[in-house]
Design a protein around this motif. Structure first.
Motif, PDB file in Angstrom:
ATOM      1  N   LEU A 245       0.042   4.309  -0.163  1.00  0.00           N
ATOM      2  CA  LEU A 245       0.161   5.486   0.703  1.00  0.00           C
ATOM      3  C   LEU A 245       1.455   5.430   1.510  1.00  0.00           C
ATOM      4  N   ALA A 246       1.765   4.249   2.035  1.00  0.00           N
ATOM      5  CA  ALA A 246       2.972   4.103   2.858  1.00  0.00           C
ATOM      6  C   ALA A 246       4.234   4.296   2.023  1.00  0.00           C
ATOM      7  N   TRP A 247       4.287   3.705   0.830  1.00  0.00           N
ATOM      8  CA  TRP A 247       5.456   3.868  -0.034  1.00  0.00           C
ATOM      9  C   TRP A 247       5.641   5.339  -0.413  1.00  0.00           C
ATOM     10  N   HIS A 248       4.545   6.011  -0.729  1.00  0.00           N
ATOM     11  CA  HIS A 248       4.623   7.426  -1.096  1.00  0.00           C
ATOM     12  C   HIS A 248       5.165   8.241   0.071  1.00  0.00           C
ATOM     13  N   ALA A 249       4.663   7.965   1.272  1.00  0.00           N
ATOM     14  CA  ALA A 249       5.137   8.686   2.454  1.00  0.00           C
ATOM     15  C   ALA A 249       6.625   8.441   2.673  1.00  0.00           C
ATOM     16  N   HIS A 250       7.064   7.220   2.486  1.00  0.00           N
ATOM     17  CA  HIS A 250       8.471   6.859   2.728  1.00  0.00           C
ATOM     18  C   HIS A 250       9.401   7.500   1.714  1.00  0.00           C
ATOM     19  N   LEU A 251       8.980   7.522   0.444  1.00  0.00           N
ATOM     20  CA  LEU A 251       9.879   7.974  -0.617  1.00  0.00           C
ATOM     21  C   LEU A 251       9.814   9.477  -0.873  1.00  0.00           C
ATOM     22  N   LEU A 252       8.660  10.096  -0.592  1.00  0.00           N
ATOM     23  CA  LEU A 252       8.486  11.490  -0.989  1.00  0.00           C
ATOM     24  C   LEU A 252       8.195  12.445   0.166  1.00  0.00           C
ATOM     25  N   GLU A 253       7.869  11.920   1.317  1.00  0.00           N
ATOM     26  CA  GLU A 253       7.451  12.812   2.403  1.00  0.00           C
ATOM     27  C   GLU A 253       8.420  12.799   3.573  1.00  0.00           C
ATOM     28  N   ARG A 254       9.616  12.280   3.341  1.00  0.00           N
ATOM     29  CA  ARG A 254      10.623  12.246   4.437  1.00  0.00           C
ATOM     30  C   ARG A 254      11.187  13.632   4.687  1.00  0.00           C
TER      31      ARG A 254
ATOM     32  N   SER B 249       1.061  -3.552  -8.223  1.00  0.00           N
ATOM     33  CA  SER B 249       0.935  -4.659  -7.280  1.00  0.00           C
ATOM     34  C   SER B 249       0.564  -4.200  -5.877  1.00  0.00           C
ATOM     35  N   LEU B 250       0.725  -2.929  -5.589  1.00  0.00           N
ATOM     36  CA  LEU B 250       0.512  -2.432  -4.233  1.00  0.00           C
ATOM     37  C   LEU B 250      -0.975  -2.360  -3.880  1.00  0.00           C
ATOM     38  N   THR B 251      -1.274  -2.459  -2.605  1.00  0.00           N
ATOM     39  CA  THR B 251      -2.622  -2.196  -2.110  1.00  0.00           C
ATOM     40  C   THR B 251      -2.782  -0.698  -1.876  1.00  0.00           C
ATOM     41  N   ASP B 252      -3.991  -0.271  -1.565  1.00  0.00           N
ATOM     42  CA  ASP B 252      -4.211   1.142  -1.252  1.00  0.00           C
ATOM     43  C   ASP B 252      -3.333   1.595  -0.076  1.00  0.00           C
ATOM     44  N   PRO B 253      -3.354   0.881   1.066  1.00  0.00           N
ATOM     45  CA  PRO B 253      -2.523   1.327   2.195  1.00  0.00           C
ATOM     46  C   PRO B 253      -1.027   1.297   1.891  1.00  0.00           C
TER      47      PRO B 253
ATOM     48  N   ARG C  59      -5.283 -12.226  -2.477  1.00  0.00           N
ATOM     49  CA  ARG C  59      -5.324 -11.701  -1.104  1.00  0.00           C
ATOM     50  C   ARG C  59      -5.187 -10.182  -1.085  1.00  0.00           C
ATOM     51  N   ARG C  60      -4.350  -9.650  -1.953  1.00  0.00           N
ATOM     52  CA  ARG C  60      -4.142  -8.197  -1.967  1.00  0.00           C
ATOM     53  C   ARG C  60      -5.409  -7.428  -2.321  1.00  0.00           C
ATOM     54  N   LEU C  61      -6.356  -8.078  -3.001  1.00  0.00           N
ATOM     55  CA  LEU C  61      -7.592  -7.379  -3.365  1.00  0.00           C
ATOM     56  C   LEU C  61      -8.388  -6.941  -2.141  1.00  0.00           C
ATOM     57  N   ALA C  62      -8.128  -7.546  -0.977  1.00  0.00           N
ATOM     58  CA  ALA C  62      -8.841  -7.150   0.248  1.00  0.00           C
ATOM     59  C   ALA C  62      -8.548  -5.711   0.621  1.00  0.00           C
ATOM     60  N   ALA C  63      -7.428  -5.168   0.148  1.00  0.00           N
ATOM     61  CA  ALA C  63      -7.060  -3.789   0.493  1.00  0.00           C
ATOM     62  C   ALA C  63      -6.994  -2.913  -0.755  1.00  0.00           C
ATOM     63  N   LYS C  64      -7.836  -3.264  -1.755  1.00  0.00           N
ATOM     64  CA  LYS C  64      -7.920  -2.441  -2.959  1.00  0.00           C
ATOM     65  C   LYS C  64      -9.351  -1.949  -3.140  1.00  0.00           C
ATOM     66  N   THR C  65      -9.467  -0.706  -3.591  1.00  0.00           N
ATOM     67  CA  THR C  65     -10.761  -0.055  -3.730  1.00  0.00           C
ATOM     68  C   THR C  65     -11.657  -0.765  -4.731  1.00  0.00           C
ATOM     69  N   GLN C  66     -12.930  -0.943  -4.370  1.00  0.00           N
ATOM     70  CA  GLN C  66     -13.952  -1.328  -5.324  1.00  0.00           C
ATOM     71  C   GLN C  66     -14.588  -0.043  -5.852  1.00  0.00           C
ATOM     72  N   VAL C  67     -15.430   0.601  -5.066  1.00  0.00           N
ATOM     73  CA  VAL C  67     -15.945   1.939  -5.394  1.00  0.00           C
ATOM     74  C   VAL C  67     -15.560   2.897  -4.277  1.00  0.00           C
ATOM     75  N   VAL C  68     -15.917   2.532  -3.041  1.00  0.00           N
ATOM     76  CA  VAL C  68     -15.508   3.296  -1.871  1.00  0.00           C
ATOM     77  C   VAL C  68     -14.097   2.864  -1.490  1.00  0.00           C
TER      78      VAL C  68
ATOM     79  N   PRO D 135      -4.924  -1.847 -10.023  1.00  0.00           N
ATOM     80  CA  PRO D 135      -3.918  -1.225  -9.170  1.00  0.00           C
ATOM     81  C   PRO D 135      -4.552  -0.623  -7.920  1.00  0.00           C
ATOM     82  N   PRO D 136      -3.767   0.022  -7.072  1.00  0.00           N
ATOM     83  CA  PRO D 136      -4.373   0.747  -5.950  1.00  0.00           C
ATOM     84  C   PRO D 136      -5.408   1.768  -6.444  1.00  0.00           C
TER      85      PRO D 136
END
Length: 409
Positions: free
Chosen positions: A400-409, A393-397, A43-52, A100-101
């Motif tokens: 991005l969300a984890w990075h924002a939470h951990l590094l952009e606060r 294990s993370l999807t692309d979105p 299911r997670r592959l739905a939010a992982k990049t193929q090429v675009v 991966p993402p």
């Protein structure tokens, strides 16, 4: 059991951890396919990049739609050869689970951060998911053995059946997964089973025709430009896929494709007629490539039912050239797009920073299953592998969300 088990024996159907048969009329391989189909990893592959980048366009493929298309191609080719269709279907659905993402770009980033612990490779991560991370079955000590698929299905999903070797980028198993790898590969060396070869070929076929279709619809690919100046495209084909191909071989392969009566000749104008014609091109090309492999394989091995290590998939050289050409034309626009290159660099930096942040704070921000893995890890190398597992294990979105939470606060 069903007829397939007249051709596949109990060794093929064996699982790493024995399980009771709950529905006697169902084969082990049908159960394998269902387990992959219902997995969270798929299911997670739905939010992982193929090429675009996933989610950036409503038409182009993501990793999930690509995997479903590979499974359809592989299943039908398997049936014509005599392989169990469920084995090949499950292998095709599984083949990208370890990505991966951000696709191969993310794979490159994680390989760099994991360089001192054996690196990162999407196919090795797939085996790790199927046999450890995607929980369904547990051994007598309470350890997860993943989906606990049959030996034949795990073998079919193993694209590169060897551990990491110096100078080679592709491999299929990390050192700490060698026990289950040795079990599933008993006595077969580094040869790939026929079902794995069908999976790999189906992936190439889907990748080649669908990336060109996506590129044409997105107005990134103009086939007339290839005709006008093929040399830069041929350079990409050789760099990425066919290093030994001569200009003459590539010219002849392109001429064969252009001579097909369904090859697109009009400029793509986004109309339903143009979309329908393009879809016919992809369908016809898939049929052309699969039929050629089927006929060539039966011509060499003769028997109507071919399985496991009784045969190898035979793909005519000309067909391999045509597939490589299509893949190269699609990849040319990825490699030569300044906007995509800038985005890819940003994505690699993001994943690297995310691993570093999680490592520094671990196990605080890890998901519960990975916190448990981290606590049980015997040393820092094993703990870093857990952090890499979490990020992979993370999807692309979500990356991005984890990075924002951990590094952009």
């Amino acid at each position: 059991m069903r007829k397939q088990h007249e051709w596949y024996d109990e060794h093929d159907a064996e699982r790493w951890v024995a399980e009771p048969v709950k529905r006697p009329g169902r084969t082990a391989f049908a159960r394998d396919r269902a387990r992959v189909l219902h997995s969270a990893a798929l299911r997670r592959l739905a939010a992982k990049t193929q090429v675009v980048t996933a989610g950036s366009d409503d038409f182009v493929r993501n990793r999930l739609t690509h995997s479903l298309e590979v499974a359809q191609i592989g299943r039908e080719l398997a049936a014509t050869l005599g392989c169990d269709p469920d084995i090949v279907d499950a292998a095709c659905l599984s083949h990208d689970l370890g990505h991966p993402p951000f696709g191969h770009n993310g794979e490159r980033a994680l390989d760099q951060v994991a360089a001192e612990i054996g690196g990162f490779e999407g196919n090795a991560q797939t085996l790790r998911l199927l046999t450890r991370l995607e929980s369904k079955t547990f051994d007598a000590e309470g350890r997860s053995v993943g989906l606990n698929l049959s030996r034949a299905t795990l073998d079919a999903a193993t694209k590169y059946p060897w551990p990491r070797r110096p100078g080679e980028r592709k491999f299929g198993v990390y050192d700490d997964d060698l026990a289950v790898f040795s079990w599933l590969r008993q006595g077969v060396g580094e040869r790939r089973c026929l079902e794995a070869q069908v999976m790999d070929f189906a992936d190439d076929v889907a990748y080649s025709v669908h990336d060109v279709e996506d590129g044409i619809v997105a107005h990134h690919i103009d086939l007339a430009a290839v005709d006008a100046e093929p040399a830069p495209y041929w350079e990409t084909v050789r760099q990425m896929y066919l290093p030994e191909a001569t200009d003459a071989e590539l010219d002849e392969g392109w001429a064969r494709l252009k001579a097909l009566n369904y090859w697109p000749r009009a400029e793509f104008d986004d109309s339903r007629q143009a979309l329908g014609a393009l879809k016919d091109v992809t369908s016809q090309l898939i049929g052309r490539f699969a039929t050629a492999a089927e006929q060539a394989t039966h011509a060499v091995f003769g028997r109507s039912r071919l399985i496991r290590y009784e045969a190898d998939l035979v793909v005519p050289d000309g067909i391999r050239t045509e597939i490589g050409l299509l893949k190269g034309v699609g990849m040319f626009h990825v490699l030569n797009s300044p906007e995509r290159q800038a985005r890819r660099a940003t994505q690699r930096e993001l994943l690297t920073e995310l691993v570093e942040a999680l490592w520094k704070s671990a196990p605080q921000h890890l998901d519960v299953p990975f916190k448990a893995d981290f606590a049980e890890a015997p040393d820092d190398d094993a703990r870093l592998r857990v952090v890499v597992d979490q990020v992979a294990s993370l999807t692309d979105p979500s990356a991005l969300a984890w990075h924002a939470h951990l590094l952009e606060r």
